[in-house]
Write a protein that holds these residues in place. Structure first.
Motif, PDB file in Angstrom:
ATOM      1  N   ALA A 262     -23.668  -4.016 -25.600  1.00 26.69           N
ATOM      2  CA  ALA A 262     -22.591  -3.671 -24.661  1.00 26.69           C
ATOM      3  C   ALA A 262     -21.552  -4.784 -24.570  1.00 26.69           C
ATOM      4  O   ALA A 262     -20.344  -4.522 -24.578  1.00 26.69           O
ATOM      5  N   MET A 263     -22.024  -6.039 -24.517  1.00 30.42           N
ATOM      6  CA  MET A 263     -21.081  -7.158 -24.432  1.00 30.42           C
ATOM      7  C   MET A 263     -20.270  -7.288 -25.722  1.00 30.42           C
ATOM      8  O   MET A 263     -19.088  -7.619 -25.692  1.00 30.42           O
ATOM      9  N   ALA A 264     -20.933  -7.009 -26.862  1.00 27.72           N
ATOM     10  CA  ALA A 264     -20.218  -7.068 -28.144  1.00 27.72           C
ATOM     11  C   ALA A 264     -19.106  -6.025 -28.156  1.00 27.72           C
ATOM     12  O   ALA A 264     -17.963  -6.309 -28.541  1.00 27.72           O
ATOM     13  N   GLY A 265     -19.439  -4.812 -27.700  1.00 26.18           N
ATOM     14  CA  GLY A 265     -18.436  -3.739 -27.646  1.00 26.18           C
ATOM     15  C   GLY A 265     -17.274  -4.113 -26.742  1.00 26.18           C
ATOM     16  O   GLY A 265     -16.099  -3.942 -27.089  1.00 26.18           O
ATOM     17  N   ALA A 266     -17.609  -4.650 -25.559  1.00 26.93           N
ATOM     18  CA  ALA A 266     -16.570  -5.010 -24.589  1.00 26.93           C
ATOM     19  C   ALA A 266     -15.652  -6.092 -25.151  1.00 26.93           C
ATOM     20  O   ALA A 266     -14.428  -6.023 -25.044  1.00 26.93           O
ATOM     21  N   THR A 267     -16.271  -7.093 -25.789  1.00 29.27           N
ATOM     22  CA  THR A 267     -15.486  -8.213 -26.329  1.00 29.27           C
ATOM     23  C   THR A 267     -14.575  -7.720 -27.455  1.00 29.27           C
ATOM     24  O   THR A 267     -13.392  -8.072 -27.511  1.00 29.27           O
ATOM     25  N   LEU A 268     -15.143  -6.870 -28.319  1.00 27.87           N
ATOM     26  CA  LEU A 268     -14.360  -6.349 -29.452  1.00 27.87           C
ATOM     27  C   LEU A 268     -13.169  -5.540 -28.942  1.00 27.87           C
ATOM     28  O   LEU A 268     -12.038  -5.704 -29.415  1.00 27.87           O
ATOM     29  N   LEU A 269     -13.390  -4.703 -27.919  1.00 26.87           N
ATOM     30  CA  LEU A 269     -12.299  -3.865 -27.419  1.00 26.87           C
ATOM     31  C   LEU A 269     -11.247  -4.715 -26.694  1.00 26.87           C
ATOM     32  O   LEU A 269     -10.051  -4.425 -26.780  1.00 26.87           O
ATOM     33  N   MET A 270     -11.694  -5.786 -26.008  1.00 21.65           N
ATOM     34  CA  MET A 270     -10.702  -6.669 -25.367  1.00 21.65           C
ATOM     35  C   MET A 270      -9.860  -7.364 -26.439  1.00 21.65           C
ATOM     36  O   MET A 270      -8.668  -7.600 -26.259  1.00 21.65           O
ATOM     37  N   LEU A 271     -10.501  -7.654 -27.573  1.00 21.75           N
ATOM     38  CA  LEU A 271      -9.818  -8.348 -28.663  1.00 21.75           C
ATOM     39  C   LEU A 271      -8.770  -7.447 -29.315  1.00 21.75           C
ATOM     40  O   LEU A 271      -7.628  -7.863 -29.527  1.00 21.75           O
ATOM     41  N   ILE A 272      -9.166  -6.186 -29.613  1.00 19.28           N
ATOM     42  CA  ILE A 272      -8.254  -5.332 -30.393  1.00 19.28           C
ATOM     43  C   ILE A 272      -7.484  -4.325 -29.531  1.00 19.28           C
ATOM     44  O   ILE A 272      -6.493  -3.758 -29.978  1.00 19.28           O
ATOM     45  N   GLY A 273      -7.930  -4.110 -28.272  1.00 21.13           N
ATOM     46  CA  GLY A 273      -7.320  -3.034 -27.487  1.00 21.13           C
ATOM     47  C   GLY A 273      -6.413  -3.499 -26.377  1.00 21.13           C
ATOM     48  O   GLY A 273      -5.815  -2.687 -25.673  1.00 21.13           O
ATOM     49  N   THR A 274      -6.291  -4.825 -26.166  1.00 22.97           N
ATOM     50  CA  THR A 274      -5.429  -5.286 -25.076  1.00 22.97           C
ATOM     51  C   THR A 274      -4.294  -6.125 -25.641  1.00 22.97           C
ATOM     52  O   THR A 274      -4.450  -6.780 -26.659  1.00 22.97           O
ATOM     53  N   ARG A 275      -3.169  -6.053 -24.937  1.00 22.40           N
ATOM     54  CA  ARG A 275      -2.023  -6.863 -25.358  1.00 22.40           C
ATOM     55  C   ARG A 275      -1.717  -7.846 -24.232  1.00 22.40           C
ATOM     56  O   ARG A 275      -1.379  -7.431 -23.127  1.00 22.40           O
TER      57      ARG A 275
END
Length: 440
Positions: A262-275
């Motif tokens: 879950a933390m890996a998913g959250a970190t990955l999405l913060m990396l690629i999905g936020t500006r």
């Protein structure tokens, strides 16, 4: 979980019980914020040295549960911004032709199915935002849906090894209980309980689940596509969500904890999905910190009861009562864990029961681990189904009530109890029949 023995004064044992009961009473009264009260109880347990701080932080706080929650809240929060949940909501509501009762049946069934293969908390974090979108469009009260989803999550999670933390713990402690055995022995009774409960929920709530033809017509005319706010974010979030869910499903193959996935998913999405910084801060604001802190407090509180030897004594009493008879023991474990899980979080309870049942097997002179299986199934059914008894009986309940409060549709301890407690008793009665007829 290893429990460190240390000599405890008798006043500390009394203090542990008083702190636990008073904290509990204030949580139920809902006069003060429950996270603050749970933390206050936990702090008292630490100050009075009922629990050593190091032991509390290493043995009693289930960091896996905490990080699983934080990770999923961030993931769902960012995904929610893309509009994809609203899109799914419109599609689901239109499939049900905007009929509130049909929507209740569809959403509860989806929750139960999701909970069997993801953990309950992840499932409700995915389903509840969709529920809010549908109920907003139909202008109906979301509470009946939320209560139905909580109950469905706890029942559905009982069916598999990975559905509910108690099952994961029972499976890890007994290598002979495989994923397929959980399915074979627990899924049939779960399906029966689920059908009965959905039927009863529809009966209970049918008066509240009425909408006018205009509201239904308005819903049928909505275009789901208009709700998608950011197509790129939809694609990114869905890919990350799918990867995360695959990680949960393959948990036993890849040997990576669900919390890490879950933390890996959250970190990955913060990396690629936020500006930019502000979007990351927004994502972190999606975490229900009140709920997280409530859990931490609750874990330490129950740790105090374990340290004071209260839970161990209860287990010993169980043994004395049943005189080592397997049928009596199975029934007692089912009902005791059902009632205990309704009042204290089922994770620490199961953690205490596992060594106890293993000890019980030795004392009863059982040589094959398979002979204890009925007791393990009883523990799984009692601990998972008992979670529906009160609003703080299981993690999913606490999460959903927190999300409901944030939306302005909070429901009280008593409002949930009126529905949850009778349905829990009914589930335990069905489980009793099932164990007696098919397992013992």
């Amino acid at each position: 979980m290893e429990i460190v023995e240390h000599h405890m004064e008798s006043w500390q044992v009394t203090a542990a019980v008083i702190v636990f009961l008073v904290t509990y009473a204030i949580i139920i009264s809902e006069k003060l914020n429950r996270a603050v009260i749970a933390l206050l109880g936990a702090v008292l347990m630490l100050i009075l040295q009922i629990v050593d701080a190091h032991v509390a932080f290493t043995n009693y706080i289930e960091w896996n549960t905490i990080f699983l929650l934080v990770g999923m809240m961030i993931l769902v929060g960012i995904t929610n911004k893309s509009g994809v949940f609203q899109y799914i909501a419109v599609k689901a509501a239109q499939k049900a032709q905007g009929r509130p009762v049909r929507i209740l049946v569809i959403m509860s069934s989806l929750t139960a199915l999701g909970s069997a293969f993801l953990d309950n908390v992840t499932t409700v974090l995915l389903i509840v935002p969709i529920t809010f979108s549908i109920t907003r469009m139909l202008k109906v009260n979301p509470v009946p849906y939320l209560i139905a989803e909580i109950i469905a999550a706890n029942v559905g999670g009982t069916a598999t090894l990975i559905g509910d933390p108690p099952n994961i713990m029972i499976g890890s402690a007994n290598k002979h209980l495989t994923f397929n055995m959980f399915l074979q022995y627990l899924a049939p009774v779960v399906i029966v309980i689920m059908l009965v409960i959905i039927g009863l929920l529809v009966l209970i709530y049918r008066k509240q689940l009425q909408v006018s033809d205009q509201q239904r017509a308005a819903l049928m005319e909505l275009s789901a596509d208009e709700y998608i706010k950011d197509k790129r974010l939809v694609r990114k979030s869905l890919v990350v969500l799918m990867l995360t869910i695959a990680g949960f499903a393959l948990h036993s193959v890849i040997h990576v904890e669900a919390s890490v996935v879950a933390m890996a998913g959250a970190t990955l999405l913060m990396l690629i999905g936020t500006r930019g910084e502000h979007e990351i801060e927004e994502a972190l604001h999606q975490v229900e910190w009140v709920t997280i802190l409530f859990f931490i407090g609750l874990f330490i509180l129950v740790g105090g009861l374990i340290e004071a030897g209260i839970i161990g004594q209860l287990a010993q009493m169980t043994l004395d009562l049943t005189e080592g008879d397997i049928t009596k023991t199975t029934m007692l474990i089912l009902w005791v864990s059902g009632f205990a899980s309704a009042t204290i979080d089922n994770i620490p309870f199961v953690a205490t029961m596992i060594p106890l049942i293993q000890d019980l097997g030795t004392q009863m002179g059982i040589t094959s681990p398979h002979d204890l299986n009925p007791i393990w199934w009883a523990l799984a059914l009692g601990a998972c189904l008992g979670g529906n008894g009160t609003i703080i009986g299981a993690s999913a309940n606490v999460i959903v009530s927190g999300m409901a409060k944030k939306e302005g549709h909070g429901f009280s301890y008593w409002e949930f109890l009126k529905i949850g407690a009778p349905l829990t008793l009914l589930s335990l009665v069905i489980s009793t029949g099932y164990l007696l007829l098919f397992i013992l």
